[in-house]
Structures are given as C-alpha cells and as structure tokens.
Scaffold this active site. Sequence first.
Site, PDB file in Angstrom:
ATOM      1  CG  ASP A  34      40.288  48.099  51.687  1.00 58.03           C
ATOM      2  OD1 ASP A  34      41.510  48.086  52.571  1.00 58.03           O
ATOM      3  OD2 ASP A  34      39.713  47.112  51.570  1.00 58.03           O
ATOM      4  CB  SER A  35      41.111  52.567  55.386  1.00 57.23           C
ATOM      5  OG  SER A  35      39.824  51.995  56.152  1.00 57.23           O
ATOM      6  CD  GLN A  42      30.411  51.792  57.666  1.00 58.04           C
ATOM      7  OE1 GLN A  42      29.370  51.124  57.794  1.00 58.04           O
ATOM      8  NE2 GLN A  42      31.558  51.432  57.224  1.00 58.04           N
ATOM      9  CG  ASP A  71      35.776  46.431  46.282  1.00 60.03           C
ATOM     10  OD1 ASP A  71      36.316  45.658  46.864  1.00 60.03           O
ATOM     11  OD2 ASP A  71      34.956  47.242  46.737  1.00 60.03           O
ATOM     12  CB  CYS A  81      33.206  35.699  26.538  1.00 62.82           C
ATOM     13  SG  CYS A  81      34.724  36.182  27.466  1.00 62.82           S
ATOM     14  CB  CYS A  94      38.315  36.640  28.156  1.00 58.67           C
ATOM     15  SG  CYS A  94      37.838  34.983  28.381  1.00 58.67           S
ATOM     16  CB  CYS A 154      36.209  32.755  25.504  1.00 61.24           C
ATOM     17  SG  CYS A 154      35.429  32.444  27.278  1.00 61.24           S
ATOM     18  CG  HIS A 187      35.596  33.590  31.629  1.00 62.23           C
ATOM     19  ND1 HIS A 187      34.998  34.002  30.137  1.00 62.23           N
ATOM     20  CD2 HIS A 187      34.359  33.723  32.376  1.00 62.23           C
ATOM     21  CE1 HIS A 187      33.611  33.861  30.240  1.00 62.23           C
ATOM     22  NE2 HIS A 187      33.244  33.941  31.660  1.00 62.23           N
TER      23      HIS A 187
END
Length: 377
Positions: A90-91, A195, A272, A310, A312, A315, A341
């Site tokens: 990101d900028s 924006q 994100d 799950c 992962c 888990c 997780h």
Amino acid sequence: MYTLIKKNSKARRGQFETVHGTFQTPCFMNVGTSAAIKGGISSVDLKNELKCQVELCNTYHLHVRPGDHIIKQMGGLHKFMNWDKPILTDSGGFQVFSLAKLRKIKEEGVYFNSHVDGRKIFMGPEESMQIQSNLGSTIAMAFDECVENPATHEYSEQSCARTTRWLKRCKTEMARLNSLPDTINPEQMLFGINQGCTFEDLRIKHMQEIAELDLDGYAIGGLAVGESTEDMYRIIDAVEPYMPVNKPRYLMGVGTPSNIIEAVARGVDMFDCVMPSRNARHATVFTWDGIMHITNKCYETDPRPIDEKCDCPACRNFSRAYIRHLFKSQEQLGGRLAVMHNLYFYNTLTEKIREAIDNDTFDDFRQTYSTRLSVRI
C-alpha cells in the site's frame, strides 16, 4: 490480467494473473506490514501451512525501516522475505495521515515527521512510486489523500480532485520507473483508490474519473475508519456499478468475516485487514461458530481444539486448555498459534466463498454464516 470466471448475482469469482503467479478471487491478503506477520509467522508458514495467496506490505513502514534502498540492494521484497507469490504494497498514504502528528498537505505531496524518530519526511506520488519500485512489489497502490470521517462535502470534493491529480502522476511515474534498466519488477501493476468519504455523489464521480485511466485494478479506500457498517455497505452499493467489470476490486482495510461475506455479495474481490492477527495476539480467535476469547475460564480444562471444524496447525496439534495456558503464562507460542489459526480461518473463509460461487450456493452460504461468524461464543 484479471479474468471474471463466474457470478452469483453481484458476487464475483475470478483469477488475477501476475508476474509472481496467479491468485484466485475473492481473496484475503495477509498483512505483513514490515515484511513480516506480527506473531512470529514466517513466509514459509504462510505458504506451506496457512493457504496464503497474497501478502500485503507497507510502503511507509519499509521506507522508514530498514529503508527501501536497502531492500532494493537485497534484491527486492520477494527475495528479502523469501516469498515467491504476489505482494501488494500500500502506498503509505493511510499511514502518513494516521500516524504523523505533524503533517502539511500541499499539491506536491505531504510533509510530515517520522513516527519512529521524528525526522522530517516528504512523500508525494512520485516518491511513493519510487519506494514501491525499489521494493519490487507485484501491485503498487497509488498515493492518495485519506480524509478523516466525518468531513465536510466541500473538503471531501477538493480531496477527491487532488487524489485524481496525484493518481495521474503515479501512473506517469510508474511507467517511467518500469522502463528503467535496473528496475526490480518492470511489470509492476498500479491500482487506483476511490475516495469521497460517505458522500455517494463524490464516490460515484471519483470512480467514473479514475476508471477512465484504465489501471490494473481499483480499490475503495477511506472506509472502515469509524463510519457505521451500514454506511460502508451503502457506499459499496453506490460505487460498484461504476467499477470496471474486467478489473479486480479491492476493499481496503476490511474487515470482519461478516464484512467480507457482505462485501463479496456487493461485488468486491480483494480484502486485507490486521484484525485476524491483531485479535489473535490478544487471545481472540475466529471459529465457524463465532468469536471465542481463548483465555476465558471455561477453557481451562477443555481438551478440544480451538475449532473442531478447522485443520490449521494449531487445531491439529493443540488443545484450548494448552493455548489458554500459554496466554496466561505469557508464552509467545500462544500468540503464534492463535495468529496461525486466524489467518488460516480467513484464508479458508475466502476459499469456501469461492467454492460457494462456483457451486451456485453463495446465497445459502451468506445466509448461514454472515451473522453466525459475528456471534461471540
């Protein structure tokens, strides 16, 4: 290049081909601000265990430490952090506006003081592009002005116009940088940012203006910064019809599992958020039955994994009781397991969303999980 594969109403299933590989959308990008996920997660973990498709890193933070010239000297961000899949940077715009206590916005850019050592820094569209070119990321975000909500219509309108002028400068500078012989990634892509605060007329007008620039992708910025969830959804609904159909759409900084499901239903492709890793470091974990605080007394002797649905690494191998003990003992492993997780959960969530769109069952998925995943257990 983005390919739209399928739609369920407004929900989109696609894929995005880049110089660092192809990723499937909808997609959650895992936030490694300073070229690392907070919580002790390595790129090897992300790739081999956590289903991460894209990592997000931050231009401002990497410019301040260790310095983008150092990263360029080390062969670019991919080599530096041992990650061979796509990276979006990101900028730095949001950090400039959120972290800098003293800042002065001018047409050429923003003058501000570093939040680390107080030194004076100037960043404008050209500087942001130069830093991101040094990092060699797959996708660079345009430098924009982030306006605090609430703002007046008049200031928001002026800010949108400035953001458009800055975007044109970003596009020109990126074309120049991509043509240089020593550029790390001469195929670096540029996403523009919409924006306009919570004003529908400004959002639509701004989206129409930046769509004409034929960029590689488009983001909706300036949301999830204090406005209500209803306002956020209202703005997405207003802007979506004006976003190019053949380009990826990115909702910046969002959000909860429910936010992601609802935004996908409104035509968004990329997300994100620091929430999964930040919450995990404070012992809050996401499950398919809702949100759990793992240090609660009721888990003291609970032999079950965080989430029985799950698979992962946390888990598969450890109990709620053990992870609770790690947090209570202030052992770093507790935070690491919880972060693993939550990232796995978010990446699996978008995987299941893709499957639901593929199978024409997204409406059922939304109805089942949009509210359930917000419940506190």
